[in-house]
Design a protein around this motif. Structure first.
Motif: not given
Length: 470
Positions: A100-101, A106-111
């Protein structure tokens, strides 16, 4: 940071929307609360369950043959779990951050949580989006049953990594997850009991298909319909379920319990109220035909809407959202031709209306059915089942259903015909390589022509013409 599209959720629907939008040059942010993408389907649903079913069927076949030779096999549960994890890891590469990058996402991992109508906060950073897609999926419903939490249970998120193989498994819920996992564990040697509150298991299926599957599954496991679990007691490591049916209470002992009573939308913690997004009483996000929420710039797809809880429907919704959110095309989603499968053995295929639904909505309905043990390929492979095609008075296909080995594959021809507005006679006119399983469709559709040609006045006209013609 500002984005053309913010996608919350890295399952099938979210990944489709993010990849599609980025491919058209949109600036996209993709957020998922887990460390890897793929959603419930990859990690806890479609992929591991089908891998487990495959391994269970292999063991079942091998064990049957060994039994004929007087040899008893031990279920290789650890190896089966390893095979399941291998399948997950192999497919995970398709949903990697790097992919995806590379697309420019732009990739984000988190709530993620809303802090405003166009603002989403993740890992302490606030993102702003012209359009936002909510694709946060669902999780297993955990009913309020006395003693259940204390006794312990499995869900689709834990059953594939259980430390020990359960000799006795109680499955609470008779939907697709319950019957798929129930049969798989029964085939691996577990004594399985499915407990369902409904009158019959697989409640969304056509009555005839459901009855056939109930009879078939009952040969491998126990089914208790119209039954509820009132409480669970843990006794010396064993779980005692108190079940009620028709006012009578019984005890059922199990080594493990699998919850398969339905799904709950993952909307907790999103703070949808701060974005003005309305939910129904069960927490599902309300959407219109264009998948817009109560805020027109915010869309919702997949399980979180409570519509069709299938990976392929979420993917289709993701494609629709790209058109609507990025280009403002106003394309409405349609579920009229949305099929689904239940991956038991034999498989169950469902498209459109059941016979019962069709008769409620249409004055004239004709049903053409064929037993699969009358179709040559199924005869040669010693298999059975049933196919039924449902049409209105003009020959339009209203529904198609089957229970048979590989039904989810060979019934795709009917999906194509119904999607493209083809009438039932088109299925009869196709050429089917002999002897394939899709010939079951032809055998059922041929009944239409038999009725038209041989059970009508046309036969007499044809007979007179033949006598006259030289």
């Amino acid at each position: 940071m500002k984005y053309d599209l913010i996608v919350i959720g890295g399952g099938s629907g979210g990944l489709t929307a993010a990849a599609g939008a980025a491919s058209f040059g949109a600036k996209v942010a993709l957020i998922d609360r887990k460390e890897t993408f793929g959603g419930d389907c990859l990690h806890y649903g479609c992929v591991p369950s089908k891998a487990l079913i495959h391994q269970a069927n292999r063991y079942y076949t091998a064990n049957q043959e060994a039994s004929r030779q007087g040899v008893a096999l031990t279920v290789p549960f650890e190896r089966i779990k390893e095979a399941v994890q291998t399948a997950i890891e192999t497919i995970q590469h398709h949903d990697s951050d790097e992919r995806f990058q590379t697309l420019g996402v732009d990739v984000f991992h988190g709530a993620a949580e809303f802090t405003g109508r166009r603002k989403v906060k993740v890992n302490g950073q606030v993102l702003k989006g012209k359009r936002i897609v909510i694709a946060t999926g669902s999780r297993a419903l955990q009913p309020d049953i006395e003693g259940l939490k204390e006794a312990g249970f499995q869900t689709n998120e834990t059953i594939f990594t259980m430390p020990r193989f359960p000799k006795r498994l109680a499955v609470i819920g008779g939907g697709p997850i319950g019957v798929e996992m129930g049969q798989a564990f029964a085939r691996m040697g577990s004594s399985v009991t499915i407990i369902d509150r409904s009158e019959k298991i697989l409640s969304r299926e056509d009555d005839e298909i459901r009855d056939f599957m109930t009879d078939t599954l009952s040969k491998e496991l126990e089914i208790r319909s119209n039954t509820e679990v009132s409480k669970v007691v843990l006794n010396n490591g064993k779980k005692i379920l108190y079940v009620k049916r028709n006012g009578k209470e019984e005890e059922l002992e199990a080594d493990e319990i699998l919850l398969a009573m339905g799904r709950v939308p993952n909307t907790e913690g999103l703070n949808t109220d701060k974005a003005g997004v309305e939910l129904d009483e069960k927490g599902h996000i309300l959407v219109n035909g264009y998948l817009q929420t109560s805020q027109k710039h915010i869309f919702a797809i997949g399980d979180v809407t409570g519509k069709f809880l299938f990976t392929h429907s979420a993917g289709q919704e993701g494609k629709t959202v790209v058109q609507n959110a990025i280009f403002g095309v106003k394309s409405a989603i349609s579920y009229e031709n949305m099929p689904w499968n239940v991956y038991t053995k034999p498989e169950v295929f469902h498209l459109g209306m059941t016979e019962e639904e069709a008769r409620e909505k249409h004055e004239t309905v004709t049903v053409y059915r064929k037993k699969l043990d009358e179709v040559d390929r199924f005869i040669t492979e010693e298999e059975t089942g049933v196919i039924k095609l449902i049409m209105d008075k003009k020959g339009k296909i209203l529904g198609a259903h089957a229970a048979g080995e590989g039904a989810g594959d060979w019934m795709q021809t009917v999906v194509y015909a119904k999607t493209n507005g083809q009438k039932l006679r088109s299925l009869s006119g196709m050429v089917y390589p002999y002897p394939n399983k899709a010939a079951a469709i032809q055998a059922a559709a041929d009944l239409y022509w038999r009725e038209k040609l041989f059970d009508s006045g046309l036969k007499k006209v044809a007979s007179n013409y033949i006598k006259w013609f030289r």
